[in-house]
Design an enzyme around this catalytic site. Structure first.
Site, PDB file in Angstrom:
ATOM      1  N   GLN A 118     -24.953  31.689-146.932  1.00 14.26           N
ATOM      2  CA  GLN A 118     -24.202  30.452-146.750  1.00 14.26           C
ATOM      3  C   GLN A 118     -24.117  29.701-148.078  1.00 14.26           C
ATOM      4  O   GLN A 118     -24.888  28.779-148.332  1.00 14.26           O
ATOM      5  CB  GLN A 118     -24.915  29.601-145.697  1.00 14.26           C
ATOM      6  CG  GLN A 118     -24.209  28.344-145.311  1.00 14.26           C
ATOM      7  CD  GLN A 118     -23.130  28.567-144.295  1.00 14.26           C
ATOM      8  OE1 GLN A 118     -23.297  29.352-143.384  1.00 14.26           O
ATOM      9  NE2 GLN A 118     -22.029  27.879-144.445  1.00 14.26           N
ATOM     10  N   PHE A 119     -23.191  30.098-148.943  1.00 12.16           N
ATOM     11  CA  PHE A 119     -23.090  29.469-150.256  1.00 12.16           C
ATOM     12  C   PHE A 119     -22.740  27.988-150.152  1.00 12.16           C
ATOM     13  O   PHE A 119     -23.073  27.202-151.043  1.00 12.16           O
ATOM     14  CB  PHE A 119     -22.078  30.202-151.150  1.00 12.16           C
ATOM     15  CG  PHE A 119     -20.641  29.963-150.813  1.00 12.16           C
ATOM     16  CD1 PHE A 119     -19.946  28.931-151.419  1.00 12.16           C
ATOM     17  CD2 PHE A 119     -19.970  30.765-149.902  1.00 12.16           C
ATOM     18  CE1 PHE A 119     -18.605  28.697-151.113  1.00 12.16           C
ATOM     19  CE2 PHE A 119     -18.651  30.553-149.593  1.00 12.16           C
ATOM     20  CZ  PHE A 119     -17.966  29.516-150.194  1.00 12.16           C
ATOM     21  N   THR A 120     -22.137  27.572-149.055  1.00  6.88           N
ATOM     22  CA  THR A 120     -21.733  26.170-148.931  1.00  6.88           C
ATOM     23  C   THR A 120     -22.915  25.211-148.792  1.00  6.88           C
ATOM     24  O   THR A 120     -22.729  23.998-148.894  1.00  6.88           O
ATOM     25  CB  THR A 120     -20.763  25.970-147.743  1.00  6.88           C
ATOM     26  OG1 THR A 120     -21.407  26.390-146.544  1.00  6.88           O
ATOM     27  CG2 THR A 120     -19.480  26.753-147.955  1.00  6.88           C
TER      28      THR A 120
END
Length: 150
Positions: A78-80
């Protein structure tokens, strides 16, 4: 590394209409990796998550870990989680690691969780467009940042 841990009654990950991960009682872990993260962060978080006492005991007190209840885990990249929102309305993801840095740490994190649990950990697919379905139990949602170990 930043993680969002959700205690779930069930969770699944679907990619292109195909279910790639599916669990009942356990944890859904969203994991974000930045360039400053290393294997020590990954190992520390894996141990912390596996031993986090957020499941109810016989008195319905959160006193048991996912290991204690023989629960399962799904890990989703989950890069966000590393979104910078200070300026303007469009988040910046400049702090999120590129795949060449993030993938090895993500894979190490999953392996360490498997060692801690003594069983397979399910995952999404790094970088894929995933549909995550969950039934949050409680709800119990905890955010942990390996750079802030208070």
């Amino acid at each position: 590394m930043k993680v969002v841990i959700q205690r779930v009654s069930s969770a699944s990950v679907t990619i292109d209409s195909k279910v790639v991960a599916d669990i009942q009682k356990g944890l859904l872990v969203l994991a974000g990796i930045e360039d400053l993260d290393n294997q020590e962060d990954s190992n520390w978080l894996a141990s912390k998550i596996a031993n986090l006492r957020i499941f109810g005991d016989e008195n319905d007190v959160m006193n048991l870990s996912v290991k204690d209840v023989d629960g399962d885990i799904i890990v989703v990249s989950q890069f966000t989680l590393h979104a910078a929102t200070k300026k303007g309305n469009r988040p910046s993801y400049i702090k999120a690691s590129k795949p060449e840095i993030a993938i090895p740490l993500y894979e190490n994190f999953v392996l360490q969780l498997e060692k801690e649990l003594g069983k397979k950990v399910q995952t999404g697919v790094f970088g894929a467009d995933m549909k995550v379905l969950l039934l949050n139990d409680g709800p119990v949602t905890i955010v942990i940042d390996s750079k802030n170990r208070e």
